[in-house]
Each structure stands twice: as C-alpha cells, then as structure tokens.
Scaffold this active site. Structure first.
Site, short mmCIF file in Angstrom:
data_model
loop_
_atom_site.label_atom_id
_atom_site.label_comp_id
_atom_site.label_asym_id
_atom_site.label_seq_id
_atom_site.Cartn_x
_atom_site.Cartn_y
_atom_site.Cartn_z
N SER A 241 0.83 -1.22 0.00
CA SER A 241 0.00 0.00 0.00
C SER A 241 0.86 1.26 0.00
O SER A 241 0.57 2.23 -0.73
CB SER A 241 -0.97 0.00 1.18
N HIS A 271 -2.12 -8.84 2.05
CA HIS A 271 -1.81 -7.57 2.71
C HIS A 271 -2.96 -7.25 3.68
O HIS A 271 -3.30 -8.05 4.54
CB HIS A 271 -1.57 -6.51 1.63
N HIS A 318 5.42 -12.74 7.60
CA HIS A 318 5.65 -11.35 7.16
C HIS A 318 6.85 -11.32 6.22
O HIS A 318 7.78 -12.12 6.38
CB HIS A 318 5.91 -10.43 8.37
N ARG A 327 2.69 -4.70 16.82
CA ARG A 327 1.30 -4.24 16.66
C ARG A 327 0.34 -5.32 17.18
O ARG A 327 -0.74 -5.02 17.69
CB ARG A 327 1.02 -3.91 15.19
N ASP A 373 -2.61 -8.39 11.73
CA ASP A 373 -3.97 -8.81 11.37
C ASP A 373 -4.46 -10.01 12.17
O ASP A 373 -5.66 -10.31 12.17
CB ASP A 373 -4.01 -9.14 9.88
#
Ligand code: AMX
Length: 441
Positions: A241, A271, A318, A327, A373
């Site tokens: 992105s 993604h 990743h 995160r 995620d």
C-alpha cells in the site's frame, strides 16, 4: 501560511539541502547487491526507496520517526480522559519529525474537523454500487469520487510551478484525511445498518468521530479506534500500500489518485485483507469443530488441514518481520486490559501459542509469528462489530496517515518519477551465457 505547513517547509528545505550534499559526496557509493533470485522473488531485501516517516526492523518491528509503539503510547498526546495516543499526533510526528505538543495535536484535530464535510456526489457514487459490493471497493470508489476536490490537480492544470507542488499536496492530504472517516462510516451504515446514517460530532477527535459515525459510542471503543488508527498508520515504504501510493504519486498523480491506488493493494488477502480473513478462518474453524472455544489440539488439527489444502494461515508470517509483530502485542495488551475473558480474544491467544511451532516445523516459512492482522478482528467483534468484510476499510483509513505524510515528503524533497528497470527471462538467459550486457536504466 499555517504554522504546521511552515514547520514542514522548513524541515523539508533543510532535508533537501542535506540530501543534495549527501548525494554530491556519496552518490556513487554502492548500497547493496541485487541477486537474480531477488529479481524473480518480489525484490525482497533490495534497498531502493527512501521513506522518511517510519522504519521497520526485522526483529524489533516498526518505529515511527524513531519511536516504537509503546513509546508512542507513552509520549504522544491523548484525548481527554483517554490513555491511547491520538493518531492526529502521530501524523504530526511523521510529518514534522518531532513529537507534537498538545497544542500541535489539537491544531491538527481542529483542521481535520473543519475540513470533514464530504460532498454529496461521493455518497451518490457509493450508492450507485450494489449493496453486495465489498466495502473496500465502495471505499476506493468513494475516494476516487472525491478526487474532484483535488487542489493539486486543479492548480497543476492552471500551470503550477514545480517549487509549489508540495503545498497543494499538503492541502490535498489534510482534506482527504479529514474526510475518510465519514466515507468509511457511510459505507458501514449503508451496507450493514439499513443506511441509517449518523452525522459527525464536531467536537470529537478524528478516531472518536469515526467510531461515533459508525454507531459505536462507547469510550473504550473510541480508545480502540485511537490505538487501531495509530498502529496501522505506517510500515515503512516497501509494503504494497505504501509503495503503490508512492509509485503512483511519482507520476504526479494527486493524493486522491495515489492513495486510492495504494488502497487497492491493501485490499489484497496477502496484505490488509488478511484482517477479515483471520476472523473468517476462526469462524470456519469454530463451525467445523462445533465449539466457540477450540482446544490447542483442535486448533493444531485445523491449521494442518488449512496447510494441506494449499492455503495460508492468515495473520501469520511477514515479508520483513522475523518476530511477533509489536502491533499484535499492543492489541494483546489492549485485550488484557479491556476484555480479558472474551472467548474469541482468548482463542486468538491460544492460536498464538499453537501456530508458530507448526509453521516453523515446515522449514520454509521465514517468519512463523503473528502479524498485526492476527489480532485486530477479535477486538472489533467484542464490541459488536462482527461484519468482518469491513475490517480492511478501518486499516485503510489509518494507512492514509502514513502514506499521505510520505507523499507530502516526496513532494517536499522533489523526488522524481519512479522507474526501475525490468528484464525478460530470455534476456536473463542470454546474460547467463555471456551473450548480453548487464542492463541499465
Ligand atoms: N501460512 C502458510 N504458508 C505461509 C505463511 C502462512 N501464514 N506465510 C508464508 N508461507 C509460505 C509462503 O506462501 C511461501 O510458500 P511457497 O514457497 O510454497 O510459495 C513460503 O512460506 C515462504 O514465504 P516467506 O518468504 O516466509 O513469506 P513471504 O515474504 O513470501 O510472504 C506473507 C509474506 C505475509 C505474504 C506470508 O507470510 C503470508 O501469506 N501470510 C498470510 C497472509 C497474511 O497474514 N498477510 C498479512 C501480512 C501483514 C499485512 O500486510 N497486513
């Protein structure tokens, strides 16, 4: 000129001078080598971009202008009564490179409040799509419809000087960021709440207002949105992105065109769409097992089944990170504080205990640990936001902060058109046989 714009200009001018000197002295220095496997396999590890807003370390995770997520949680200004950082404050940090004061953060909040009005034709464009349309498609259509508002496109058509590109980009970026929560909330209410729309509250911060317009007026949900909008904002420049926004922007496409392009990349399942895939995968597992609280053994069997059917385990792995994503950890901390007994959240934690050794045992996966995620959906479900197809839209609203701060920097530093060299396999074969030259530019 607004004081924040002035500060940015001073920083960008100083950085541009420094970079000019740096290139004059060291421009021909080699920064690395490129192997044939990198050319064929997604350019992993090739350093080929400058992104000032954040830097990703494979072991430690993301740092925004040098600050880790726990440091942001400690040092960035907060909303009144809140304990999570204001994402507006992170935007300031990424843009100016220094921690904002409360006043600086409030200044951004109030600019965003003033600019948040979305013209009606944007809603009409979204309404023209069938209700079954994926929320990310609606979102990008909404952003594209808003492109009619681009100051950069208008000024460029009128004959804008190169030295002023940054200023129109600055204006576009702030206006676009201001309007995204309204577009996102409109899509949510249209698709899932019978088009019963909720007007913005002019007194709320950017994330609080997003939560409010979606219909979630719980102070701890506001806090989740502030955390969520902070941790998803940026992940250096090479991810799909951010890189797409930068690449499209390098053609002098305005903020709307560039950001919409980037968000089409975010909508891919490898993604940003992984956040919806995680919850979908857990729901499917629960259904098959017949329990909301699968045991470690049941999870393990289901992971094996997923892998055997040629699918990825969403939320794990990743391209750069080689440890648990900070995160993920920040969201786990939020879960422990606000909902320690939630069944789904506990299942996410059990998956975290179970999945990495299995992925590790395959021998081919470079990072068996969870990414951002793997956790986000379960927190949203806790508050009743169960419509998982919407989750990537929230990611997209947040990602605007990083990619648009970067696009302002691209203009401030007058970065040129991006145009790497590509080759054909035929030319590679000739090169390997010594019949062709190394290709350049
Ligand atoms: N489940 C199963 N297999 C996986 C896997 C996972 N979670 N992660 C990687 N692999 C596989 C790859 O598909 C690849 O298989 P192949 O050699 O048969 O093609 C092999 O392991 C090596 O891959 P890698 O070098 O470790 O990863 P990558 O850099 O090629 O891909 C990523 C990274 C994120 C696309 C991958 O880990 C993945 O597909 N994860 C699941 C989807 C996901 O969670 N995406 C979100 C990422 C974070 C984000 O952008 N929001």
């Amino acid at each position: 000129m607004d004081i924040i714009k002035e500060r940015f200009k001073a920083k960008a001018d100083a950085a541009a001078t420094e970079i000019k000197e740096l290139l004059k002295e060291h421009g021909s220095k080699k920064i690395g080598e490129v192997s044939l496997s990198q050319v064929y396999q997604g350019m992993r590890g090739i350093t080929g971009l400058v992104t000032e807003t954040s830097l990703l370390d494979a072991q430690e995770g993301i740092r925004f202008r040098g600050y880790s997520i726990p440091e942001l949680q400690e040092k960035l200004p907060k909303a009144k009564g809140g304990s999570e950082p204001l994402p507006e404050a992170l935007f300031y940090l990424m843009l100016i490179g220094e921690l904002p004061t409360e006043d600086d953060a409030n200044r951004i909040t109030s600019i965003l409040q003033r600019r948040s009005h979305v013209p009606n034709h944007v809603f009409a464009a979204i309404d023209a799509l069938p209700i079954t349309t994926h929320p990310m498609t609606m979102y990008v259509v909404g952003v594209m419809a808003l492109q009619t508002e681009s100051v950069f496109a208008k000024n460029y058509a009128d004959g804008l000087s190169k030295k002023d590109y940054w200023e129109s980009t600055f204006e576009d970026a702030l206006t676009l960021i201001a309007r995204l929560p309204r577009i996102a909330a409109y899509i949510y209410r249209r698709k899932y709440k019978n088009s019963e729309h909720i007007q913005p509250d002019g007194l709320l911060d950017w994330s609080g207002n997003l939560a409010h317009m979606m219909g979630y007026d719980d102070e701890s949900f506001y806090e989740l949105m502030r955390l969520y909008m902070t941790i998803h904002a940026d992940h250096e420049g090479g991810n799909v992105s951010a890189h797409t926004t930068h690449l499209v922007g390098s053609a002098l496409s305005d903020c709307y065109l560039s950001y919409a392009a980037g968000m089409n990349g975010l909508a891919g399942p490898l993604h940003g769409l992984a956040n919806q895939e995680v919850i979908k995968w857990i729901y499917e597992m629960q259904k098959e097992i017949g329990s909301e609280e699968p045991t470690a053994e049941q999870i393990s069997d289901y992971v094996q089944k997923t892998l055997k059917s040629g699918k990825v385990v969403p939320g794990y792995g990743h391209a750069v990170l080689r440890k648990t994503d900070p995160r993920f950890t920040a969201q786990m901390e939020f879960g422990k504080k606000h909902m320690p007994d939630d069944k789904l959240v506990n299942t996410v934690w059990k998956i975290y205990d179970t999945v990495p050794p299995i992925l590790q045992s395959l021998g081919k996966i470079k990072n068996p640990w969870p990414n951002v995620d793997a956790h986000s959906g379960a927190l949203l479900v806790h508050y009743g936001l169960v419509e998982y197809e919407f989750y990537t839209v929230l990611f997209a609203v947040s990602r605007a902060l990083g990619v648009l701060a970067s696009l302002i920097w691209d203009r401030g530093l007058a970065f040129p058109l991006e145009r790497p060299k590509s080759v054909t396999t035929q030319s590679v074969k000739l090169w390997l046989e010594g019949k062709d030259e190394i290709w350049e530019g």
